[in-house]
Design a protein around this motif. Structure first.
Motif, PDB file in Angstrom:
ATOM      1  N   GLY A 126      42.211  67.022  51.709  1.00  0.00           N
ATOM      2  CA  GLY A 126      42.742  68.370  51.751  1.00  0.00           C
ATOM      3  C   GLY A 126      44.008  68.517  52.571  1.00  0.00           C
ATOM      4  N   TRP A 167      39.313  71.343  44.845  1.00  0.00           N
ATOM      5  CA  TRP A 167      39.431  72.565  45.624  1.00  0.00           C
ATOM      6  C   TRP A 167      40.908  72.862  45.738  1.00  0.00           C
ATOM      7  CZ3 TRP A 167      36.813  76.573  47.009  1.00  0.00           C
ATOM      8  CH2 TRP A 167      37.345  77.430  47.968  1.00  0.00           C
ATOM      9  N   THR A 168      41.328  74.017  45.251  1.00  0.00           N
ATOM     10  CA  THR A 168      42.747  74.354  45.250  1.00  0.00           C
ATOM     11  C   THR A 168      43.082  75.565  46.108  1.00  0.00           C
ATOM     12  OG1 THR A 168      42.580  75.835  43.347  1.00  0.00           O
ATOM     13  CG2 THR A 168      42.943  73.479  42.888  1.00  0.00           C
TER      14      THR A 168
END
Length: 114
Positions: A8, A100-101
């Motif tokens: 991330g 996951w954006t």
């Protein structure tokens, strides 16, 4: 979708965009590529150039007819899943392909987590 996996912490949107652009350029794809990521201050809906034409996979398969269709929460689903990388490799579903954006389906930042 890129063929590379990342944690991330990409170093910001500019770095994420550069990863996308470099992979697309290396694969010989024309145009400008950006990461479908959001921060508290920016999202695809605020920073992308919105095409009035179709969005396609690398093989020409139409995903949706326009930005409005891509981000329309009430309309029809996508014509085809976004399941190919810049090289044309198909990724199948399952936990290892989840992403996951920080972005909602309408292209705006998911403010619940930002």
């Amino acid at each position: 979708m890129t063929s590379s996996k990342h944690t991330g912490n990409l170093g910001g949107l500019a770095v994420a965009d550069a990863i996308c652009q470099n992979l697309a350029s290396t694969a010989g794809l024309p145009g400008t590529y950006q990461a479908w990521l959001s921060t508290s201050g920016a999202s695809p809906s605020t920073r992308f150039t919105k095409s009035t034409g179709p969005y396609t996979l690398v093989d020409g398969t139409i995903v949706t007819d326009s930005w409005n269709d891509l981000t329309d929460l009430v309309g029809l689903p996508l014509k085809h899943p976004i399941n190919k990388t810049q090289t044309g490799s198909v990724l199948s579903g399952g936990p290892s392909t989840l992403v996951w954006t920080g972005t909602m389906a309408d292209g705006k930042a998911d403010t619940f987590f930002t």
